[in-house]
Design a protein around this motif. Structure first.
Motif, mmCIF file in Angstrom:
data_model
loop_
_atom_site.group_PDB
_atom_site.id
_atom_site.type_symbol
_atom_site.label_atom_id
_atom_site.label_comp_id
_atom_site.label_asym_id
_atom_site.label_seq_id
_atom_site.Cartn_x
_atom_site.Cartn_y
_atom_site.Cartn_z
ATOM 1 N N SER A 155 0.839 -1.188 0.000
ATOM 2 C CA SER A 155 0.000 0.000 0.000
ATOM 3 C C SER A 155 0.887 1.256 0.000
ATOM 4 C CB SER A 155 -0.903 -0.016 1.230
ATOM 5 O OG SER A 155 -1.667 1.139 1.264
ATOM 6 N N PRO A 156 0.941 2.022 -1.066
ATOM 7 C CA PRO A 156 0.228 1.794 -2.311
ATOM 8 C C PRO A 156 0.882 0.668 -3.109
ATOM 9 C CG PRO A 156 1.703 3.667 -2.533
ATOM 10 C CD PRO A 156 1.806 3.221 -1.101
ATOM 11 N N GLU A 157 0.084 0.020 -3.968
ATOM 12 C CA GLU A 157 0.629 -1.056 -4.814
ATOM 13 C C GLU A 157 1.349 -0.423 -6.004
ATOM 14 O OE1 GLU A 157 2.167 -3.913 -5.471
ATOM 15 O OE2 GLU A 157 0.544 -4.732 -4.243
ATOM 16 N N THR A 158 2.533 -0.957 -6.310
ATOM 17 C CA THR A 158 3.279 -0.427 -7.453
ATOM 18 C C THR A 158 3.649 -1.537 -8.430
ATOM 19 O OG1 THR A 158 5.352 -0.704 -6.248
ATOM 20 C CG2 THR A 158 4.341 1.477 -6.142
ATOM 21 N N HIS A 159 3.320 -2.789 -8.083
ATOM 22 C CA HIS A 159 3.779 -3.928 -8.890
ATOM 23 C C HIS A 159 2.741 -4.299 -9.945
ATOM 24 C CE1 HIS A 159 6.240 -4.106 -5.245
ATOM 25 N NE2 HIS A 159 7.176 -4.597 -6.037
ATOM 26 N N VAL A 160 3.258 -4.698 -11.119
ATOM 27 C CA VAL A 160 2.389 -4.794 -12.289
ATOM 28 C C VAL A 160 1.292 -5.866 -12.155
ATOM 29 C CG1 VAL A 160 4.098 -6.196 -13.544
ATOM 30 C CG2 VAL A 160 2.332 -5.020 -14.813
ATOM 31 N N ASN B 18 -3.019 1.575 -16.055
ATOM 32 C CA ASN B 18 -2.044 2.495 -16.653
ATOM 33 C C ASN B 18 -0.809 1.735 -17.125
ATOM 34 O OD1 ASN B 18 -3.467 4.877 -16.278
ATOM 35 N ND2 ASN B 18 -2.676 5.147 -14.194
ATOM 36 N N ILE B 19 -0.457 1.950 -18.375
ATOM 37 C CA ILE B 19 0.803 1.408 -18.900
ATOM 38 C C ILE B 19 1.797 2.564 -18.903
ATOM 39 C CG2 ILE B 19 1.955 0.433 -20.939
ATOM 40 C CD1 ILE B 19 -0.715 -0.954 -21.588
ATOM 41 N N TYR B 20 2.846 2.403 -18.085
ATOM 42 C CA TYR B 20 3.809 3.502 -17.929
ATOM 43 C C TYR B 20 4.825 3.500 -19.069
ATOM 44 C CZ TYR B 20 1.723 3.994 -13.345
ATOM 45 O OH TYR B 20 0.823 4.184 -12.332
ATOM 46 N N GLY B 21 4.398 3.984 -20.215
ATOM 47 C CA GLY B 21 5.299 4.110 -21.366
ATOM 48 C C GLY B 21 5.176 2.934 -22.313
ATOM 49 N N THR C 278 6.611 -1.974 -24.417
ATOM 50 C CA THR C 278 6.425 -1.920 -22.955
ATOM 51 C C THR C 278 7.589 -2.641 -22.270
ATOM 52 O OG1 THR C 278 5.102 -3.966 -22.867
ATOM 53 C CG2 THR C 278 3.904 -1.889 -23.203
ATOM 54 N N CYS C 279 7.764 -2.334 -20.982
ATOM 55 C CA CYS C 279 8.890 -2.923 -20.242
ATOM 56 C C CYS C 279 8.776 -4.443 -20.196
ATOM 57 C CB CYS C 279 8.874 -2.431 -18.801
ATOM 58 S SG CYS C 279 9.338 -0.736 -18.631
ATOM 59 N N ILE C 280 9.915 -5.090 -20.161
ATOM 60 C CA ILE C 280 9.950 -6.556 -20.040
ATOM 61 C C ILE C 280 10.572 -6.913 -18.693
ATOM 62 C CG2 ILE C 280 11.068 -8.636 -20.948
ATOM 63 C CD1 ILE C 280 10.537 -7.601 -23.735
ATOM 64 N N LYS D 72 13.160 -15.870 -17.771
ATOM 65 C CA LYS D 72 12.372 -15.528 -18.970
ATOM 66 C C LYS D 72 11.778 -14.142 -18.768
ATOM 67 C CE LYS D 72 10.832 -20.226 -19.748
ATOM 68 N NZ LYS D 72 10.105 -21.041 -18.812
ATOM 69 N N GLY D 73 11.525 -13.438 -19.895
ATOM 70 C CA GLY D 73 10.967 -12.090 -19.778
ATOM 71 C C GLY D 73 9.582 -11.989 -20.392
ATOM 72 N N PHE D 74 8.747 -11.177 -19.771
ATOM 73 C CA PHE D 74 7.381 -10.951 -20.281
ATOM 74 C C PHE D 74 7.113 -9.452 -20.318
ATOM 75 C CE2 PHE D 74 7.556 -15.082 -18.386
ATOM 76 C CZ PHE D 74 6.966 -15.877 -19.350
ATOM 77 N N SER D 75 6.512 -9.007 -21.430
ATOM 78 C CA SER D 75 6.187 -7.579 -21.534
ATOM 79 C C SER D 75 4.884 -7.309 -20.770
ATOM 80 C CB SER D 75 6.008 -7.193 -23.004
ATOM 81 O OG SER D 75 4.779 -7.703 -23.480
ATOM 82 N N ILE D 76 4.625 -6.031 -20.557
ATOM 83 C CA ILE D 76 3.390 -5.654 -19.842
ATOM 84 C C ILE D 76 2.168 -6.147 -20.630
ATOM 85 C CG2 ILE D 76 2.052 -3.710 -18.900
ATOM 86 C CD1 ILE D 76 4.877 -4.149 -17.623
ATOM 87 N N TYR D 77 2.221 -6.049 -21.956
ATOM 88 C CA TYR D 77 1.079 -6.537 -22.753
ATOM 89 C C TYR D 77 0.917 -8.057 -22.594
ATOM 90 C CZ TYR D 77 0.329 -2.073 -25.130
ATOM 91 O OH TYR D 77 0.029 -0.754 -25.407
ATOM 92 N N GLU D 78 2.012 -8.766 -22.517
ATOM 93 C CA GLU D 78 1.901 -10.230 -22.328
ATOM 94 C C GLU D 78 1.309 -10.573 -20.954
ATOM 95 O OE1 GLU D 78 5.439 -11.925 -25.237
ATOM 96 O OE2 GLU D 78 6.013 -11.102 -23.301
ATOM 97 N N ILE D 79 1.691 -9.790 -19.946
ATOM 98 C CA ILE D 79 1.123 -9.997 -18.598
ATOM 99 C C ILE D 79 -0.390 -9.752 -18.646
ATOM 100 C CG2 ILE D 79 1.075 -9.067 -16.217
ATOM 101 C CD1 ILE D 79 3.598 -10.678 -16.907
ATOM 102 N N LEU D 80 -0.773 -8.666 -19.324
ATOM 103 C CA LEU D 80 -2.207 -8.342 -19.405
ATOM 104 C C LEU D 80 -2.980 -9.437 -20.132
ATOM 105 C CD1 LEU D 80 -2.350 -4.530 -20.218
ATOM 106 C CD2 LEU D 80 -3.068 -5.679 -18.118
ATOM 107 N N ASP D 81 -2.400 -9.950 -21.227
ATOM 108 C CA ASP D 81 -3.081 -11.019 -21.975
ATOM 109 C C ASP D 81 -3.303 -12.240 -21.078
ATOM 110 O OD1 ASP D 81 -3.317 -9.624 -24.254
ATOM 111 O OD2 ASP D 81 -1.558 -10.489 -25.258
ATOM 112 N N SER D 82 -2.261 -12.603 -20.347
ATOM 113 C CA SER D 82 -2.380 -13.766 -19.469
ATOM 114 C C SER D 82 -3.417 -13.500 -18.366
ATOM 115 C CB SER D 82 -1.001 -14.080 -18.883
ATOM 116 O OG SER D 82 -1.117 -15.018 -17.882
#
Ligand SMILES: NC(=O)c1ccc[n+]([C@@H]2O[C@H](COP(=O)([O-])OP(=O)(O)OC[C@H]3O[C@@H](n4cnc5c(N)ncnc54)[C@H](O)[C@@H]3O)[C@@H](O)[C@H]2O)c1
Length: 323
Positions: free
Chosen positions: A185-190, A205-208, A217-219, A254-264
């Motif tokens: 609190s506050p949460e900052t993790h994706v 919010n996607i930060y960039g 997006t960040c990986i 292994k790396g995952f982008s923010i969009y990949e996290i959202l899809d999952s």
């Protein structure tokens, strides 16, 4: 009694580590100021309220218990906040760790596992990042962790402190069956942010989206908190059995982008989420992916639960109970 001091044991990762050590026959003693942690998550050993800045309180703690070692997690850990208020971070993370180490020397407690971070590396020069990668943090948070690593390293030479510094990549997941999970609190993790947005029908919010990555997006490299608990336990056992002075990555490689996290997350929850592209946060590197060969070799550890879908699924189960 096998007392192990867990600083920050009331926090997200600390509570999972307490559970792991309890199951292995140790008594985890949580020392926490509850600035970020939660009393309800301390279930597997005593809670000792206190702040690392309070030397008198630390002395009484070390007098009360005969610790066989320390797992040192207590820290402030928001990259963004550390850029805005670095003074808080150097005071809490560096001076707090200094006070702790002083007490360890005074009371002849030799073993420490330190919670470090991939943020010590800064922007990668090569991938995946191994432990020989240069350490050039690009934010004050990472710099405080690097400063503590140097402190512990130099103390290990002078005062025979035995240590393993675990450089975590992104930690997520939960031990939802034991009703513990991510509750910053506050949460900052994706991952928790994405799940909160999905659950509450808020915009995520996607930060960039202009990072130097395949989709902009960040990986990041994600490790399940239960795998991290095991890495701490194996590190601690190593310290009890032999001399060590090591820096070790813990991630899944292994790396995952923010969009990949959202899809999952959308697949697992079977729900949608609206997104908005907002400006980059200070201090975020483009890509962080770990090389975990050293952890595999030195600790005989390998991630068991860190498949990205399992991490998100366990986080989701926790979010449904908790928030
Ligand atoms: N969560 C991640 O993805 C991640 C990644 C890399 C490293 N880390 C490190 O792991 C550790 C734990 O992270 P977390 O996500 O569980 O955070 P958290 O905020 O949930 O836990 C930290 C705990 O430390 C306590 N604390 C902070 N300063 C203190 C002080 N001066 N005295 C006493 N208690 C204090 C807080 O109250 C909190 O309970 C931190 O050191 C963090 O830097 C976390």
């Amino acid at each position: 009694m096998n007392y192990v001091l867990i600083t920050g044991g009331a926090g997200y990762i600390g509570s999972h580590i307490c559970k792991f050590f309890f199951d292995e026959g140790f008594v985890p003693v949580t020392f926490d100021n509850l600035s970020k942690g939660n009393k309800w998550s301390v279930k597997w050993g005593p809670l000792e309220l206190g702040d690392l800045s309070d030397e008198g309180r630390l002395k009484r703690l070390f007098e009360k218990y005969s610790f066989i070692g320390v797992i040192h997690l207590a820290a402030l850990s928001s990259v963004e906040q550390s850029c805005a208020e670095p003074n808080l971070y150097y005071k809490n993370n560096v001076i707090g760790s200094f006070n702790l180490l002083q007490k360890m020397i005074e009371f002849k407690v030799k073993n420490i596992v330190f919670s470090s971070t991939a943020a010590v590396y800064g922007n990668p020069i090569f991938l995946p990042i191994d432990e020989k990668h240069p350490t050039q943090p690009i934010n004050p948070y990472g710099d405080t962790k690097l400063a503590v690593e140097k402190l512990i390293y130099n103390y290990s030479k002078a005062y025979e402190i035995n240590f393993i510094s675990l450089r975590y990549f992104n930690v997520s997941g939960s031990d939802f069956l034991n009703k513990i999970g991510e509750a910053h609190s506050p949460e900052t993790h994706v991952i928790p942010l994405a799940l909160e947005s999905i659950k509450n029908n808020n915009i995520f919010n996607i930060y960039g989206d202009d990072y130097n990555t395949k989709d902009g997006t960040c990986i990041r490299d994600f490790i399940h908190v239960k795998d991290l608990g095991k890495a701490h336990f194996l590190s601690f056992k190593k310290l009890l059995s032999c001399k060590a002075c090591e820096f070790i990555n813990v991630g899944c490689g292994k790396g995952f982008s923010i969009y990949e996290i959202l899809d999952s997350a959308k697949k697992i929850t079977n729900m949608g989420v609206s997104t908005s592209i907002v400006k980059r946060r200070d201090g975020d590197p483009d890509i962080l992916i770990s090389n975990i060969d050293k952890a595999k070799k030195f600790l005989s550890w390998k991630p068991k639960y860190s498949d990205i879908n399992s991490i998100i699924s366990d986080s989701w189960k926790w979010h449904q109970i908790y928030s």
